[in-house]
Design a protein around this motif. Structure first.
Motif, PDB file in Angstrom:
ATOM      1  N   ILE A  12     -64.083  14.527  59.605  1.00  0.00           N
ATOM      2  CA  ILE A  12     -64.540  14.911  58.318  1.00  0.00           C
ATOM      3  C   ILE A  12     -65.336  16.182  58.370  1.00  0.00           C
ATOM      4  N   PRO A  17     -68.582  17.188  52.023  1.00  0.00           N
ATOM      5  CA  PRO A  17     -67.748  16.017  52.523  1.00  0.00           C
ATOM      6  C   PRO A  17     -68.442  14.897  53.403  1.00  0.00           C
ATOM      7  N   ALA A  21     -69.742  11.218  52.519  1.00  0.00           N
ATOM      8  CA  ALA A  21     -69.138  10.095  53.507  1.00  0.00           C
ATOM      9  C   ALA A  21     -70.584   9.329  54.032  1.00  0.00           C
ATOM     10  N   TYR A  82     -59.629   6.426  57.561  1.00  0.00           N
ATOM     11  CA  TYR A  82     -59.576   6.098  56.047  1.00  0.00           C
ATOM     12  C   TYR A  82     -58.768   4.587  55.986  1.00  0.00           C
ATOM     13  N   GLY A 116     -55.973  16.828  47.748  1.00  0.00           N
ATOM     14  CA  GLY A 116     -57.475  16.757  47.736  1.00  0.00           C
ATOM     15  C   GLY A 116     -57.869  17.385  46.489  1.00  0.00           C
ATOM     16  N   LEU A 140     -54.286  10.899  53.867  1.00  0.00           N
ATOM     17  CA  LEU A 140     -55.787  11.319  53.780  1.00  0.00           C
ATOM     18  C   LEU A 140     -56.251  11.830  55.254  1.00  0.00           C
ATOM     19  N   SER A 145     -59.908  15.801  52.608  1.00  0.00           N
ATOM     20  CA  SER A 145     -61.242  15.380  52.340  1.00  0.00           C
ATOM     21  C   SER A 145     -62.167  16.617  51.846  1.00  0.00           C
ATOM     22  N   SER A 148     -61.131  17.965  48.616  1.00  0.00           N
ATOM     23  CA  SER A 148     -61.683  16.917  47.329  1.00  0.00           C
ATOM     24  C   SER A 148     -63.053  16.656  47.422  1.00  0.00           C
ATOM     25  N   GLY A 150     -65.552  15.674  48.854  1.00  0.00           N
ATOM     26  CA  GLY A 150     -65.925  14.488  49.116  1.00  0.00           C
ATOM     27  C   GLY A 150     -65.406  13.179  48.182  1.00  0.00           C
ATOM     28  N   VAL A 152     -62.765  11.683  48.099  1.00  0.00           N
ATOM     29  CA  VAL A 152     -61.890  10.923  48.903  1.00  0.00           C
ATOM     30  C   VAL A 152     -62.720   9.626  49.320  1.00  0.00           C
ATOM     31  N   GLU A 153     -64.050   9.765  49.415  1.00  0.00           N
ATOM     32  CA  GLU A 153     -65.025   8.573  49.914  1.00  0.00           C
ATOM     33  C   GLU A 153     -65.161   7.474  48.672  1.00  0.00           C
TER      34      GLU A 153
END
Length: 253
Positions: A12, A17, A21, A82, A116, A140, A145, A148, A150, A152-153
């Motif tokens: 990451i 991001p 996470a 992920y 993303g 992913l 990440s 995006s 963050g 994606v979390e």
């Protein structure tokens, strides 16, 4: 059971991001901070300390090597891979929300930056899950990440082997499937285009659009109006416009 990537770890990169996470409770093994970024990374270092995580101060060049080509802002974390969700989990998540189900199916989106961006907008517009194929698709990664920001979390992603079968499964669960297609007759802004139903929108490949079989599986096709010299939009931009139109219609009820 959720599927885990073959690799046991992911990288990451970037302050936002990494912070997201940490906040989401993602399983993180270690964090590296560049010497020059210590002041800017203080909030991350405090959060990591509270979680009992190791933070190592290193030369920026080490981070450059860890996530080659990804802007990291002097912060990189190593985390457990992920986790990908099952379709049943996405359906359950939508049911638990008490909202009309809303999913995105990405038919071979190959650019990680597009993926993303789509995940970021999906998180902002209340999408209950994003579905991607295992083959010929971005997955992913650190780039996804970072793009995006963050998201994606927080946005569940299912990774499936057969898109056509997945569409059938969604239909069996009462979800209507709309395909975004430049050749569609139905304009997304037409008064007859309604999204007040359990819905999944299919976004096609950056160059080819939606595959023929997937197009035929859709309950209906929709298009965005075009008023310039070009006849198509970037996949993530088109997805964003459609997601916000769904949200707009649902909020106006």
């Amino acid at each position: 059971m959720r599927e885990v990537e073959e690799d046991t770890q992911e990288w990451i990169a970037g302050k936002h991001p990494v912070m997201e996470a940490l906040r989401s409770g993602r399983e993180i093994n270690k964090i590296w901070v560049a010497e020059q970024a210590q002041k800017a990374a203080q909030p991350i270092m405090l959060e990591a300390k509270k979680a009992g995580l190791v933070v190592q101060i290193v030369d920026k060049r080490k981070l450059d090597q860890m996530v080659e080509g990804v802007p990291h802002q002097g912060v990189v974390a190593q985390a457990a891979a992920y986790r990908y969700y099952e379709i049943d989990e996405l359906l359950a998540r939508a049911k638990e929300s008490g909202e009309l189900p809303f999913f995105l199916l990405l038919d071979e989106i190959e650019d990680p930056h597009n993926l993303g961006s789509i995940l970021r907008t999906a998180e902002c517009t209340g999408v209950h899950g994003v579905i991607i194929p295992k083959r010929r698709s971005a997955s992913l990664t650190a780039t996804v990440s970072k793009t995006s920001a963050g998201a994606v979390e927080y946005m569940p992603v299912a990774r499936i082997t057969n898109m056509a079968q997945t569409i059938d499964k969604l239909k069996e669960a009462g979800v209507w499937v709309a395909g975004a297609d430049v050749g569609a007759k139905q304009d997304v802004y037409s008064s007859s285009t309604k999204f007040d139903m359990p819905l999944a929108i299919v976004i096609g490949n950056e160059a080819k659009g939606i595959g023929r079989l997937i197009r035929e599986k859709c309950d209906f096709l929709i298009k965005l109006p075009m008023n310039g010299q070009l006849n198509s939009l970037n996949a993530s931009v088109a997805a964003g416009v459609l997601m916000y139109e769904v949200l707009r219609q649902r909020l106006s009820k």
